[in-house]
Write a protein that holds these residues in place. Sequence first.
Motif, PDB file in Angstrom:
ATOM      1  N   GLY A 183       1.255  -1.231   0.345  1.00 40.93           N
ATOM      2  CA  GLY A 183       0.467  -0.043   0.089  1.00 40.93           C
ATOM      3  C   GLY A 183       1.295   1.484   0.486  1.00 40.93           C
ATOM      4  O   GLY A 183       2.035   1.025  -0.137  1.00 40.93           O
ATOM      5  N   PRO A 184       0.205   2.519   0.026  1.00 40.36           N
ATOM      6  CA  PRO A 184       1.030   3.227  -0.134  1.00 40.36           C
ATOM      7  C   PRO A 184       1.406   4.591   1.176  1.00 40.36           C
ATOM      8  O   PRO A 184       1.751   5.807   0.844  1.00 40.36           O
ATOM      9  CB  PRO A 184      -0.045   4.595  -0.904  1.00 40.36           C
ATOM     10  N   TRP A 185       1.544   3.352   2.256  1.00 37.75           N
ATOM     11  CA  TRP A 185       1.267   4.218   3.595  1.00 37.75           C
ATOM     12  C   TRP A 185       2.664   5.374   3.202  1.00 37.75           C
ATOM     13  O   TRP A 185       2.733   6.319   4.326  1.00 37.75           O
ATOM     14  CB  TRP A 185       1.396   3.577   4.811  1.00 37.75           C
ATOM     15  N   ARG A 186       3.907   4.734   2.928  1.00 36.46           N
ATOM     16  CA  ARG A 186       5.123   5.503   3.059  1.00 36.46           C
ATOM     17  C   ARG A 186       5.300   6.187   2.174  1.00 36.46           C
ATOM     18  O   ARG A 186       5.293   8.085   2.418  1.00 36.46           O
ATOM     19  CB  ARG A 186       6.325   4.165   2.584  1.00 36.46           C
ATOM     20  N   ARG A 187       4.583   6.477   1.170  1.00 33.05           N
ATOM     21  CA  ARG A 187       4.794   7.380  -0.236  1.00 33.05           C
ATOM     22  C   ARG A 187       3.767   9.238  -0.265  1.00 33.05           C
ATOM     23  O   ARG A 187       4.033  10.063   0.144  1.00 33.05           O
ATOM     24  CB  ARG A 187       4.085   7.110  -1.491  1.00 33.05           C
ATOM     25  N   LEU A 188       2.600   8.238   1.623  1.00 28.23           N
ATOM     26  CA  LEU A 188       1.835   9.123   1.484  1.00 28.23           C
ATOM     27  C   LEU A 188       2.255  10.401   2.143  1.00 28.23           C
ATOM     28  O   LEU A 188       1.995  11.107   2.627  1.00 28.23           O
ATOM     29  CB  LEU A 188       0.183   8.748   1.858  1.00 28.23           C
ATOM     30  N   TRP A 189       3.294   9.949   3.406  1.00 30.16           N
ATOM     31  CA  TRP A 189       4.224  10.576   3.730  1.00 30.16           C
ATOM     32  C   TRP A 189       4.696  12.634   3.108  1.00 30.16           C
ATOM     33  O   TRP A 189       4.537  12.905   3.595  1.00 30.16           O
ATOM     34  CB  TRP A 189       4.875   9.967   5.137  1.00 30.16           C
ATOM     35  N   HIS A 190       5.122  11.863   1.791  1.00 29.87           N
ATOM     36  CA  HIS A 190       5.390  12.504   1.060  1.00 29.87           C
ATOM     37  C   HIS A 190       4.591  13.974   0.479  1.00 29.87           C
ATOM     38  O   HIS A 190       4.684  15.008   0.564  1.00 29.87           O
ATOM     39  CB  HIS A 190       6.482  12.412  -0.176  1.00 29.87           C
ATOM     40  N   THR A 191       3.277  13.839   0.695  1.00 28.89           N
ATOM     41  CA  THR A 191       1.572  14.384   0.547  1.00 28.89           C
ATOM     42  C   THR A 191       2.094  15.461   2.034  1.00 28.89           C
ATOM     43  O   THR A 191       0.728  16.176   2.461  1.00 28.89           O
ATOM     44  CB  THR A 191       0.918  13.665   0.148  1.00 28.89           C
ATOM     45  N   ARG A 192       2.229  14.971   3.414  1.00 30.60           N
ATOM     46  CA  ARG A 192       2.375  15.018   4.131  1.00 30.60           C
ATOM     47  C   ARG A 192       3.313  16.558   4.964  1.00 30.60           C
ATOM     48  O   ARG A 192       2.997  17.439   5.521  1.00 30.60           O
ATOM     49  CB  ARG A 192       1.932  13.906   5.710  1.00 30.60           C
ATOM     50  N   LEU A 193       4.458  16.011   5.177  1.00 26.51           N
ATOM     51  CA  LEU A 193       5.442  17.084   5.712  1.00 26.51           C
ATOM     52  C   LEU A 193       6.416  17.053   4.122  1.00 26.51           C
ATOM     53  O   LEU A 193       7.122  16.439   3.463  1.00 26.51           O
ATOM     54  CB  LEU A 193       6.105  16.252   7.057  1.00 26.51           C
ATOM     55  N   ARG A 194       7.292  18.280   5.163  1.00 29.66           N
ATOM     56  CA  ARG A 194       8.217  18.663   3.815  1.00 29.66           C
ATOM     57  C   ARG A 194       9.661  18.842   4.120  1.00 29.66           C
ATOM     58  O   ARG A 194      10.485  18.389   3.642  1.00 29.66           O
ATOM     59  CB  ARG A 194       8.065  20.201   3.557  1.00 29.66           C
ATOM     60  N   GLY A 195       9.408  18.532   5.763  1.00 26.35           N
ATOM     61  CA  GLY A 195      11.162  17.738   6.404  1.00 26.35           C
ATOM     62  C   GLY A 195      11.662  16.638   6.560  1.00 26.35           C
ATOM     63  O   GLY A 195      11.788  15.901   5.522  1.00 26.35           O
ATOM     64  N   ASP A 196      12.982  16.381   6.648  1.00 21.26           N
ATOM     65  CA  ASP A 196      13.083  14.964   7.302  1.00 21.26           C
ATOM     66  C   ASP A 196      12.681  13.739   7.605  1.00 21.26           C
ATOM     67  O   ASP A 196      12.162  14.199   8.963  1.00 21.26           O
ATOM     68  CB  ASP A 196      14.886  15.292   8.328  1.00 21.26           C
ATOM     69  N   LEU A 197      12.044  12.846   7.269  1.00 25.36           N
ATOM     70  CA  LEU A 197      11.063  11.714   7.407  1.00 25.36           C
ATOM     71  C   LEU A 197      11.824  11.201   8.122  1.00 25.36           C
ATOM     72  O   LEU A 197      11.204   9.905   8.908  1.00 25.36           O
ATOM     73  CB  LEU A 197      10.219  11.313   6.205  1.00 25.36           C
ATOM     74  N   TYR A 198      13.212  10.428   8.314  1.00 29.13           N
ATOM     75  CA  TYR A 198      13.967   9.725   8.616  1.00 29.13           C
ATOM     76  C   TYR A 198      14.989   9.875   8.756  1.00 29.13           C
ATOM     77  O   TYR A 198      15.973   9.420   8.097  1.00 29.13           O
ATOM     78  CB  TYR A 198      13.694   8.281   7.704  1.00 29.13           C
ATOM     79  N   PRO A 199      15.142  10.803   9.833  1.00 27.35           N
ATOM     80  CA  PRO A 199      16.617  11.212  10.263  1.00 27.35           C
ATOM     81  C   PRO A 199      17.487  10.072  11.214  1.00 27.35           C
ATOM     82  O   PRO A 199      18.998  10.571  11.081  1.00 27.35           O
ATOM     83  CB  PRO A 199      16.322  12.453  11.682  1.00 27.35           C
ATOM     84  N   ASN A 200      17.112   9.305  11.903  1.00 24.86           N
ATOM     85  CA  ASN A 200      17.265   8.412  13.047  1.00 24.86           C
ATOM     86  C   ASN A 200      19.173   8.038  12.255  1.00 24.86           C
ATOM     87  O   ASN A 200      19.930   7.789  13.289  1.00 24.86           O
ATOM     88  CB  ASN A 200      16.476   7.426  12.937  1.00 24.86           C
ATOM     89  N   HIS A 201      18.897   6.771  11.217  1.00 23.43           N
ATOM     90  CA  HIS A 201      19.829   6.080  10.258  1.00 23.43           C
ATOM     91  C   HIS A 201      21.114   7.526  10.975  1.00 23.43           C
ATOM     92  O   HIS A 201      21.928   6.550  10.828  1.00 23.43           O
ATOM     93  CB  HIS A 201      19.580   5.532   9.305  1.00 23.43           C
TER      94      HIS A 201
END
Length: 478
Positions: free
Chosen positions: A253-271
Amino acid sequence: MHDENATPTPDESPAADGGLSRRSALRAAGIAGAAGIGLGAVGTGAAQADTTAGAPAGRAEARSGATMVNVPFQARSTVRVGIIGLGNRGGSMIDLFLAIPGVQVVAICDPVKEKIERCAKKVTDAGQPAPGTYAKGDHDFENLCKRADLDFVYVATPWDWHFEMAKTAMLNGKHVGVECPIAMELGQLWELVNLSERTRRHCMQLENCCYGKNEMRVLRMAHAGLFGDLLHGAGAYNHDLRGLMFDPDYYEGPWRRLWHTRLRGDLYPNHGFGPVSNYMDINRGDRVTHISSFGTPALGLAEYRKANMPPGDPSWKETYIESDRTISLVQTAKGRVIRLEHDVSTPHPYSRINSLGGTKGVFEDYPSRIYLEPDHSDDVWHNFGDYAEWDHWLWKEHSNPPGGHGGMDYIMIFRLMQTMQLGLVPDFDVYDAATWTAPVPLSHLSIKAKGEPQEIPDFTRGEWRKKRSGVDSAKPSA
């Protein structure tokens, strides 16, 4: 990796893309998770995508319980584990839990019957009793967490569910480890800190890259003073995920891609953030205070969709606002600077950057290379392999670990289970989890404000001033 049949890249803990994604697809469409960050009806349009911090960034909230700094686990000969999410991540990580002596998988949860059956067979094939199974609806994980025979809950689900599942585990008296990122909102991070303190249960961001062989070698070298006084570092998650984000099977499903419709910043800074934070003893003698973020236009996913997706595909209803590349500068209390990058929507080779510099030299990864005084004086990069003597004791004991991402997954799970079995303080805690994830909402706010610095909360409430061990902990005598 998400895909159990794919060739692993050096690192991805693509975090929790495992099971429960059908449920997450509903949330990704805007059913839940919107109110806490002011997203409104989260969905497909940039006009709807907004966020608020949820709690004042620079002000520490009143403590609801004693600090969890230096709080050890209660020792136990057997660690009883429940796993929520059995997709590509959870479905492969279960193998590592089963490979460690003194660890029993007693319960598993996923709404997909086939995944439950496959992972239950893994448990019995390992000689353990058949696990309890939970596959009845969206919230059956709550019943798993209520079990009296669980010590630790592992969460490997889509991001939308991380906060709720971590919260439920602690409220039911369980320690919990969550794939990246641990939550998506600043207010949620504060709530997890408060819950950990109040329930006296550890809540940990399972950041596997902190246990990478190179990262742990650099960590020991930094703490031994080989880089001199530390000045700057960098970390990233630059990984071309365009094809995977448009693959309906890979993420279910599109759950990860849909975060690109929500936020502009760093979605995955942890690594990137986790390892550099360890080098600099963040929350253990220094702390991060501000973040300034800048983002490029959001073009990559739309261009990929135009070239590869047929007319009428549901993705054509989506409007992407997530910057193709986000660059953040983080300041620490001691004046050091950390650069973070995030880019999953343009073509480029994989890199976490993983750089550290000080008054005596610098290390850079991808490819790994080093320059240190007094060892080097010729103004050229040198072989990082020459410093293998500085490998962490975990990598000396487990020189060829099983599992993905070069073995770092196994090292992480082995060490976590070891600290629980021996009654030791975990290598990282809820304060690290909140700190490493704070760039998700704060980078978005900074980009919206044209790079204006955002205060990063002191989740430790002053405990950061005290030196203490972390991932560079001593080998236990037992």
